[in-house]
Scaffold this motif. Structure first.
Motif, short mmCIF file in Angstrom:
data_model
loop_
_atom_site.label_atom_id
_atom_site.label_comp_id
_atom_site.label_asym_id
_atom_site.label_seq_id
_atom_site.Cartn_x
_atom_site.Cartn_y
_atom_site.Cartn_z
N SER A 394 -52.34 -7.46 -35.32
CA SER A 394 -52.20 -8.35 -33.99
C SER A 394 -53.68 -7.88 -33.40
CB SER A 394 -51.02 -7.75 -33.27
OG SER A 394 -49.74 -7.82 -34.02
N THR A 398 -55.87 -11.56 -32.53
CA THR A 398 -56.07 -11.88 -31.10
C THR A 398 -57.54 -11.89 -30.73
OG1 THR A 398 -55.64 -9.68 -30.47
CG2 THR A 398 -53.71 -11.10 -30.59
N ASN A 441 -43.89 -12.76 -31.96
CA ASN A 441 -43.14 -13.36 -30.58
C ASN A 441 -44.02 -13.24 -29.51
OD1 ASN A 441 -41.56 -14.45 -28.99
ND2 ASN A 441 -39.95 -13.11 -29.04
N TYR A 443 -47.39 -12.23 -29.18
CA TYR A 443 -48.81 -12.83 -29.05
C TYR A 443 -49.07 -14.19 -29.72
CZ TYR A 443 -50.09 -7.92 -27.99
OH TYR A 443 -50.38 -6.76 -27.42
N PHE A 444 -48.32 -14.52 -30.91
CA PHE A 444 -48.60 -15.82 -31.51
C PHE A 444 -47.67 -16.96 -31.06
CE2 PHE A 444 -50.12 -12.03 -33.69
CZ PHE A 444 -51.49 -12.14 -33.76
N THR A 445 -46.73 -16.58 -30.38
CA THR A 445 -45.72 -17.80 -30.37
C THR A 445 -45.64 -18.44 -28.85
OG1 THR A 445 -44.19 -16.97 -31.92
CG2 THR A 445 -43.32 -18.54 -30.55
N PRO A 446 -46.09 -19.46 -28.32
CA PRO A 446 -46.04 -20.12 -27.20
C PRO A 446 -44.75 -20.05 -26.46
CG PRO A 446 -47.13 -21.49 -28.84
CD PRO A 446 -46.36 -20.68 -29.58
N THR A 448 -47.14 -17.30 -24.89
CA THR A 448 -47.73 -15.83 -25.43
C THR A 448 -47.63 -15.07 -24.37
OG1 THR A 448 -49.92 -16.42 -24.74
CG2 THR A 448 -49.51 -17.04 -26.94
N HIS A 449 -47.59 -13.45 -24.73
CA HIS A 449 -47.45 -12.48 -24.04
C HIS A 449 -46.21 -12.55 -23.39
CE1 HIS A 449 -51.73 -11.54 -24.61
NE2 HIS A 449 -52.09 -13.12 -24.15
N ASN A 458 -40.47 -22.44 -33.65
CA ASN A 458 -40.93 -21.27 -33.63
C ASN A 458 -39.99 -20.04 -33.96
OD1 ASN A 458 -43.68 -22.10 -33.60
ND2 ASN A 458 -43.58 -21.91 -31.18
#
Length: 851
Positions: A394, A398, A441, A443-446, A448-449, A458
């Motif tokens: 990750s 990122t 979920n 870091y990479f799925t809108p 994010t965070h 997704n």
């Protein structure tokens, strides 16, 4: 040609009416038009049985002479030539008179059956071979005439002829079984009520087992799965836990309430072998159930309740005994358990007993960690990659401005999950899937965070990732465990294959086997302990490894690993505690160690028995020699001395000289016989000590001719013959016996040739005669003690001359063999070692053979 049928009337005791029943059936068959003959029926003087023979065709018996008496036996050839449809043959266990076609009557019956003739026969229960010891312990009478159980079991029909003990004794008292002068002795000995009752029970139980075999065969042929409650059979389901002993004892008490009940203990193991019970506990339970008269069975099946019910119905069981579950309350959420399932599916034909015990609801214990077999380093690596790998991945993704995309991100995280499963097993892989899902979920799925997913696609992608990761981890872990299991089983099969091969070749001794056990399992010491009873101390039967100064283990309980073998033997190992997987192979080694120990003892006992038999044979022959051959010259000497001392007759000088010559000849013969007996005794006891020195043959051989008439032997001993290294005294005795034997068998006017020659480092002395000779099959036998060839004149000796000659020849390093004399007769070849330092003599060869 179809094989004939065999019908047997099995009697519970003598006099119950077997022969009468057989003859009654013969009359019924004759009335129906069947061709029936009496091949052999013995009525023993019983009038009612003798009357039943009237109206039946009887085949003439064969007469045989034996020890001055005439006996009659069944004429098998006559019956085969007559070839009836049915033949009556009484007393199946009868031993035929020597000279008969077969040694036993049941062998005669087998010939008739092979010829397509149906045979009706009789036999009493006490004549079955397997019951000989039991019958002897009951009645005190050893049955000499027996028939193999298999012959009777193979009969197409068996009918029990039974009668109460009181009725048999009444028949005996009325004279219907034995003659009146034997009745009192029979009633007070063999025909006691207790004896007859015990024989009756033996017959009933034996026939019941045979009927049970018929029943099992019938059920199998007709595919009958339901239980027929003809006999109580109690199946005990074992898990290998400590409650098994309680269940076995409970089932034994249930079986004791009904006569003829059986107890069958069964342990069902899963086919994948990933879970198994304690081999030590199962061995103890096996011993317990066998001590209580039951049998132990090992069955493989993945569905435990189904396999248990299948086994119970297969053996026609009537009851199943199970223990209350050891599972805790919360564990019932995984299913109702084996007991409840078996009770629900048993049906109305099987009674299920759930027995309480001390281990109820105490839990089964924690399962063995599946990853434990992978090693500590691999498990740590799996957890590092499964948990730390997704975090590092990750951070790396990122920092990339343009990432590979969600689909590729999912594949990268899935790759780490697979690697974690390969290294650490299932648990690190599951942790990797869970951590990877959260990181995908976050870091990479809108958006994010956050743990919120706005796009439903997704959500589906993450869910599919988690499901695929868990599935792949499970499959990879299962494949890894199966690979480990296959490797282990391959190693076990190689060990067991070696063990089986060594057993078949007979190469393994007890010490070698215990040493292989120590090397195979990496133990310090391996000891085979045994004891005669429960109260006696353990003794060491064999040991491998360890320091000889350290005493062996005193008890199996003191060892790190102990495997019981039977009731009074155990294999004890020290060094480390073995896992359950290793105990399976160790049990095979332990059983083989017991077999090897028994084999060694049997070999020793057989050797001692052979020595005793040989000693008994020699003593018997010696007694025969003393009773005849030694007494004959003594009788001649006694007669001559008595004649000389008689005052009634005036002997002339010629008569006195003749009598004195007879005394001298008898004394010489007696001296010769006693000398041979003493020589044979020295050889048998191993007290012959040769004094080897160098000597010429022409110094010894002429001295050995003193006991034969002049002119009966021709010598041919070359002067250039090398010296021989022998004991002169033993050589002289050996040659003297050979020459005297040759002269004795030579025809009148024929000269015995004694010739010597050299060949390499050996010297051969040949004693050739022109007598009748012996066939090749008897050439070795004539050198055995107390053996005289068939045409030896009566009173010509005790048969020790050649045995002594060979014994002395071997004692001085030589050999003695018999060959045919060209033109007829026999040649004794005595081969002796040439003296050391004498150059070998090259034999004279034809000129064309040398170069």
């Amino acid at each position: 040609m179809a094989r004939g049928k065999l019908r047997i009337y099995l009697g519970a005791a003598p006099g119950v009416g077997k022969t009468y029943a057989m003859l009654s059936e013969a009359h019924r068959r004759v009335e129906r038009g069947t061709d029936v003959v009496v091949a052999f029926v013995e009525h023993h003087g019983r009038p009612r049985t003798e009357v039943m023979l009237h109206g039946l065709e009887q085949v003439q018996r064969r007469e045989l002479e034996y020890r001055g008496s005439t006996f009659t036996e069944m004429d098998v050839d006559a019956v085969l030539e007559r070839k009836p449809a049915v033949a009556l043959v009484d007393e199946l266990a009868h031993t035929n008179v020597p000279g008969s076609r077969n040694g036993k009557r049941w062998q005669d019956v087998e010939e008739l059956l092979e010829a397509g003739i149906t045979v009706i026969s009789t036999v009493n229960i006490q004549h079955l071979e397997s019951l000989g010891d039991v019958v002897e312990s009951i009645t005190g009478v050893r049955q000499r005439e027996t028939v193999p159980d298999e012959i009777v079991r193979r009969a197409d029909q068996i009918e029990l002829v039974d009668m109460s003990p009181q009725a048999i004794r009444r028949r005996m008292a009325h004279g219907n079984i034995y003659q009146s002068d034997k009745v009192d002795a029979a009633l007070s000995n063999y025909f006691r009520p207790g004896n007859l009752t015990a024989l009756r029970e033996l017959a009933l139980l034996w026939v019941a087992d045979r009927v049970d075999e018929y029943l099992q065969q019938y059920r199998a042929e007709h595919s009958i799965r339901s239980t027929w409650q003809a006999r109580e059979r109690i199946v005990v389901g074992l898990t290998g836990g400590p409650e098994g002993r309680t269940l076995i004892r409970r089932a034994a008490r249930m079986a004791a309430k009904g006569s003829g009940s059986e107890v069958l203990a069964v342990y069902i193991a899963r086919s994948d072998g990933l879970t198994s019970a304690s081999p030590k506990e199962l061995a103890v339970q096996r011993t317990l159930v066998e001590d209580l008269g039951g049998t132990f069975h090992h069955v493989i099946g993945d569905d435990i309740p189904g396999a248990l019910l299948e086994f119970a119905r297969g053996v026609n069981a009537t009851q199943i005994v199970l223990g209350s579950s050891r599972r805790k309350t919360w564990q019932y959420m995984f299913g109702p358990g084996v007991g409840a399932t078996v009770a629900r599916e048993s049906g109305p034909d099987l009674d299920v007993h759930i027995v309480t015990h001390e281990e109820v609801a105490k839990g089964r214990g924690l399962p063995v960690a599946r990853g434990a077999r992978l090693g500590r380093s691999r498990i740590i690596a799996g957890w590092l990659i499964g948990v730390g790998g997704p975090v590092l991945l990750s951070l790396l993704l990122t920092r990339l401005s343009n990432g590979p995309g969600l689909a590729n991100d999912v594949l990268l995280f899935l790759f780490l999950t697979v690697v974690a499963a390969l290294l650490g097993g299932q648990l690190p892989a599951l942790a990797s899937a869970a951590v990877g899902s959260l990181l995908l979920n976050f870091y990479f799925t809108p958006p994010t965070h956050t743990l919120t997913v706005s796009d439903p696609k997704n959500i589906v992608a993450i869910a599919i990732f988690f499901a695929v990761a868990v599935s792949v981890a499970s499959v990879v872990d299962l494949a890894a465990r199966r690979t480990h299991q296959a490797a282990r089983l391959r190693a076990e099969s190689e060990i067991l294959s070696f063990l089986a091969g060594s057993v078949l070749r007979g190469e393994t001794t007890l010490d070698a086997l215990l040493e292989r056990v120590r090397e195979t399992f990496g133990m310090d010491t391996v000891v085979l302990l045994e004891r005669r009873s429960e109260v006696e101390p353990w003794t060491c039967a064999g040991r491998a490894g360890g320091d000889g100064s350290v005493p062996p283990l005193a008890r199996p309980e003191d060892a790190d690993v102990d495997v019981p073998v039977g009731d009074h033997m155990a294999l004890a190992l020290t060094g480390r505690v073995l896992p359950a997987e290793d105990r399976r192979v160790l049990s095979a080694f332990a059983a083989q160690a017991a077999v090897v120990l028994d084999r060694q003892r049997l070999v020793g006992e057989a050797e001692r028995a052979r020595e005793l038999a040989e000693g008994n044979r020699i003593r018997t022959a010696l007694l025969a020699a003393v009773s005849h051959d030694l007494r004959t010259p003594l009788a001649g000497i006694k007669a001559s001395v008595t004649s000389l001392r008689s005052d009634d007759v005036a002997w002339s000088e010629e008569d006195e000289a003749e009598l004195l010559e007879g005394i001298e000849a008898g004394a010489d013969r007696l001296d010769h016989l006693v000398g041979n007996l003493l020589d044979m005794s020295r050889l048998q006891t191993g007290t012959v000590t040769p004094l080897i020195r160098e000597i010429d043959l022409d110094e010894v051989v002429p001295m050995a001719l003193g006991g034969v008439p002049e002119g009966s032997v021709m010598l041919d001993i070359p002067e250039e013959l090398p010296m021989v290294a022998v004991d002169p005294g033993l050589l002289e005795r050996s040659v003297a016996n050979l020459v005297e034997n040759a002269v004795k068998y030579s025809p009148d006017g024929e000269v015995v040739l004694v010739a010597a020659s050299a060949l390499g480092d050996r010297v051969e002395l040949r004693i050739a005669d022109r007598g009748p000779g012996v066939p090749d099959s008897a050439k070795d036998r004539i050198f055995e003690p107390f053996q005289r060839y068939g045409d030896a004149p009566r009173g010509a000796g005790v048969g020790l001359g050649l045995a002594v000659a060979r014994g002395f020849a071997e004692a001085i390093g030589g050999t003695l063999a018999a060959e045919d004399t060209p033109g007829g007769g026999m040649t004794m070849v005595l081969t002796l070692p040439a003296a050391a330092g004498v150059p070998p003599v090259r034999p004279d060869l034809p000129a064309q053979a040398t170069t």
